[in-house]
Design a protein around this motif. Structure first.
Motif, PDB file in Angstrom:
ATOM      1  N   GLY A  41      57.384 -17.102  22.710  1.00  0.00           N
ATOM      2  CA  GLY A  41      57.731 -16.176  22.261  1.00  0.00           C
ATOM      3  C   GLY A  41      57.594 -14.545  22.068  1.00  0.00           C
ATOM      4  N   ASP A  42      55.927 -14.341  22.796  1.00  0.00           N
ATOM      5  CA  ASP A  42      55.569 -12.614  22.278  1.00  0.00           C
ATOM      6  C   ASP A  42      55.808 -12.123  23.603  1.00  0.00           C
ATOM      7  OD1 ASP A  42      53.942 -11.143  22.444  1.00  0.00           O
ATOM      8  OD2 ASP A  42      52.067 -11.640  22.739  1.00  0.00           O
ATOM      9  N   PRO A  43      56.529 -11.165  23.779  1.00  0.00           N
ATOM     10  CA  PRO A  43      56.868 -10.577  24.758  1.00  0.00           C
ATOM     11  C   PRO A  43      56.070  -9.888  25.802  1.00  0.00           C
ATOM     12  CG  PRO A  43      58.459  -9.473  23.015  1.00  0.00           C
ATOM     13  CD  PRO A  43      57.359 -10.436  22.456  1.00  0.00           C
ATOM     14  N   ALA A  44      54.411  -9.399  24.961  1.00  0.00           N
ATOM     15  CA  ALA A  44      53.480  -9.328  26.370  1.00  0.00           C
ATOM     16  C   ALA A  44      52.761 -10.352  26.200  1.00  0.00           C
ATOM     17  CB  ALA A  44      52.709  -8.451  25.249  1.00  0.00           C
ATOM     18  N   LEU A  45      53.198 -11.568  26.271  1.00  0.00           N
ATOM     19  CA  LEU A  45      52.666 -12.554  27.280  1.00  0.00           C
ATOM     20  C   LEU A  45      52.713 -12.425  28.993  1.00  0.00           C
ATOM     21  CD1 LEU A  45      50.443 -15.568  27.478  1.00  0.00           C
ATOM     22  CD2 LEU A  45      52.712 -16.765  26.976  1.00  0.00           C
ATOM     23  N   ARG A  46      51.039 -12.334  29.196  1.00  0.00           N
ATOM     24  CA  ARG A  46      51.022 -11.739  30.474  1.00  0.00           C
ATOM     25  C   ARG A  46      49.016 -12.351  30.965  1.00  0.00           C
ATOM     26  NH1 ARG A  46      55.076  -9.218  29.833  1.00  0.00           N
ATOM     27  NH2 ARG A  46      55.319  -7.213  29.185  1.00  0.00           N
ATOM     28  N   THR A  47      49.406 -12.524  32.299  1.00  0.00           N
ATOM     29  CA  THR A  47      48.150 -12.457  33.134  1.00  0.00           C
ATOM     30  C   THR A  47      47.044 -12.451  32.077  1.00  0.00           C
ATOM     31  OG1 THR A  47      49.377 -13.433  34.897  1.00  0.00           O
ATOM     32  CG2 THR A  47      46.898 -13.551  35.322  1.00  0.00           C
ATOM     33  N   LEU A  48      46.690 -11.210  31.963  1.00  0.00           N
ATOM     34  CA  LEU A  48      45.672 -10.096  31.615  1.00  0.00           C
ATOM     35  C   LEU A  48      45.367 -10.864  29.975  1.00  0.00           C
ATOM     36  CD1 LEU A  48      43.737  -7.830  31.152  1.00  0.00           C
ATOM     37  CD2 LEU A  48      45.171  -5.957  30.857  1.00  0.00           C
ATOM     38  N   THR A  49      46.957 -10.795  29.354  1.00  0.00           N
ATOM     39  CA  THR A  49      46.656 -11.281  28.139  1.00  0.00           C
ATOM     40  C   THR A  49      46.015 -13.631  27.611  1.00  0.00           C
ATOM     41  OG1 THR A  49      48.758 -10.737  27.728  1.00  0.00           O
ATOM     42  CG2 THR A  49      47.260 -12.393  26.127  1.00  0.00           C
ATOM     43  N   LEU A  50      46.137 -13.668  28.733  1.00  0.00           N
ATOM     44  CA  LEU A  50      45.664 -15.444  29.520  1.00  0.00           C
ATOM     45  C   LEU A  50      44.048 -14.928  29.265  1.00  0.00           C
ATOM     46  CD1 LEU A  50      48.834 -17.070  30.846  1.00  0.00           C
ATOM     47  CD2 LEU A  50      47.911 -17.157  28.398  1.00  0.00           C
ATOM     48  N   ALA A  51      44.013 -14.217  30.183  1.00  0.00           N
ATOM     49  CA  ALA A  51      42.629 -13.914  31.153  1.00  0.00           C
ATOM     50  C   ALA A  51      41.868 -13.274  29.661  1.00  0.00           C
ATOM     51  CB  ALA A  51      42.241 -13.210  32.050  1.00  0.00           C
ATOM     52  N   ASP A  52      42.486 -12.835  28.468  1.00  0.00           N
ATOM     53  CA  ASP A  52      41.456 -12.185  27.750  1.00  0.00           C
ATOM     54  C   ASP A  52      40.929 -13.352  27.042  1.00  0.00           C
ATOM     55  OD1 ASP A  52      41.136  -9.523  28.485  1.00  0.00           O
ATOM     56  OD2 ASP A  52      42.617  -8.370  27.939  1.00  0.00           O
ATOM     57  N   ALA A  53      42.377 -14.344  25.692  1.00  0.00           N
ATOM     58  CA  ALA A  53      41.995 -15.340  25.190  1.00  0.00           C
ATOM     59  C   ALA A  53      41.509 -16.388  26.004  1.00  0.00           C
ATOM     60  CB  ALA A  53      43.292 -15.916  25.148  1.00  0.00           C
ATOM     61  N   CYS A  54      41.090 -16.493  26.960  1.00  0.00           N
ATOM     62  CA  CYS A  54      40.533 -17.657  28.109  1.00  0.00           C
ATOM     63  C   CYS A  54      38.879 -16.732  28.401  1.00  0.00           C
ATOM     64  CB  CYS A  54      41.200 -17.820  28.876  1.00  0.00           C
ATOM     65  SG  CYS A  54      41.669 -19.325  28.596  1.00  0.00           S
ATOM     66  N   THR A  56      37.795 -14.877  31.343  1.00  0.00           N
ATOM     67  CA  THR A  56      37.560 -15.066  32.190  1.00  0.00           C
ATOM     68  C   THR A  56      38.633 -14.146  32.476  1.00  0.00           C
ATOM     69  OG1 THR A  56      37.885 -16.622  33.901  1.00  0.00           O
ATOM     70  CG2 THR A  56      40.082 -17.042  32.385  1.00  0.00           C
ATOM     71  N   SER A  57      38.413 -13.942  33.983  1.00  0.00           N
ATOM     72  CA  SER A  57      39.278 -12.615  34.805  1.00  0.00           C
ATOM     73  C   SER A  57      40.565 -13.257  35.096  1.00  0.00           C
ATOM     74  CB  SER A  57      38.492 -12.430  36.231  1.00  0.00           C
ATOM     75  OG  SER A  57      39.048 -13.865  36.754  1.00  0.00           O
ATOM     76  N   VAL A  58      41.787 -12.171  35.244  1.00  0.00           N
ATOM     77  CA  VAL A  58      42.670 -12.628  35.633  1.00  0.00           C
ATOM     78  C   VAL A  58      42.704 -12.687  36.809  1.00  0.00           C
ATOM     79  CG1 VAL A  58      44.613 -11.114  37.054  1.00  0.00           C
ATOM     80  CG2 VAL A  58      43.481 -10.614  35.011  1.00  0.00           C
ATOM     81  N   ARG A  59      41.984 -12.895  37.920  1.00  0.00           N
ATOM     82  CA  ARG A  59      41.798 -13.776  39.620  1.00  0.00           C
ATOM     83  C   ARG A  59      41.271 -15.289  38.994  1.00  0.00           C
ATOM     84  NH1 ARG A  59      44.253 -13.868  43.367  1.00  0.00           N
ATOM     85  NH2 ARG A  59      42.603 -14.794  45.193  1.00  0.00           N
ATOM     86  N   THR A  60      40.524 -15.297  38.138  1.00  0.00           N
ATOM     87  CA  THR A  60      39.994 -17.038  37.799  1.00  0.00           C
ATOM     88  C   THR A  60      41.779 -17.636  36.888  1.00  0.00           C
ATOM     89  OG1 THR A  60      38.361 -16.213  36.892  1.00  0.00           O
ATOM     90  CG2 THR A  60      39.232 -19.143  36.336  1.00  0.00           C
ATOM     91  N   ILE A  61      42.736 -16.870  36.469  1.00  0.00           N
ATOM     92  CA  ILE A  61      44.055 -17.338  36.120  1.00  0.00           C
ATOM     93  C   ILE A  61      45.114 -17.052  36.636  1.00  0.00           C
ATOM     94  CG2 ILE A  61      45.615 -16.716  34.599  1.00  0.00           C
ATOM     95  CD1 ILE A  61      43.422 -17.931  33.051  1.00  0.00           C
TER      96      ILE A  61
END
Length: 130
Positions: A41-54, A56-61
């Motif tokens: 439901g979060d419109p800001a959910l993106r690769t960078l968001t996932l990388a920050d939460a984990c 890790t790097s964007v490339r890893t995601i």
């Protein structure tokens, strides 16, 4: 000819992972997929968001999703659309626009286009069909 062979062997060995790396990759994959489902439901959910939460790097995601045969953006869109389809049929009182916003879409027209492309019918037609 032998140079090509050794190059191929070197490339193949670079792709090989140790068992403990596979366990870590599996744990990261599970964590990322759970994050996606929890934050659809979060419109800001993106690769960078996932990388920050984990942490890790964007490339890893990106590599993680590449092993799944998709991209982070495509996976997020697919999950949003599937969940929206479930919501549309599960709660007929909810408006299509309301469902679109709940699933993280900022634009109901874009949602309707994506929905039609994925399921072959408009969201309203989906509701009456199912």
């Amino acid at each position: 000819m032998s140079g090509v062979f050794f190059d191929l062997v070197a490339l193949a060995m670079r792709g090989a992972t140790r068992p403990e790396e596979r366990v870590t990759d599996h744990a990261l994959r599970d964590k990322v997929l759970a994050l996606v489902d929890a934050h659809l439901g979060d419109p800001a959910l993106r690769t960078l968001t996932l990388a920050d939460a984990c942490h890790t790097s964007v490339r890893t995601i990106q590599n993680l999703f590449a092993t799944m045969g998709t991209t982070p953006s495509a996976y997020i869109l697919e999950r949003r659309l599937v969940r929206a389809a479930e919501r549309i049929t599960g709660n007929p009182a909810a408006s299509i626009t309301e469902v679109a916003f709940e699933m993280g879409f900022n634009d109901s027209a874009y949602f309707a286009r994506c929905f039609r492309q994925r399921f072959g019918v408009a969201p309203r037609a989906w509701r009456t069909r199912n």
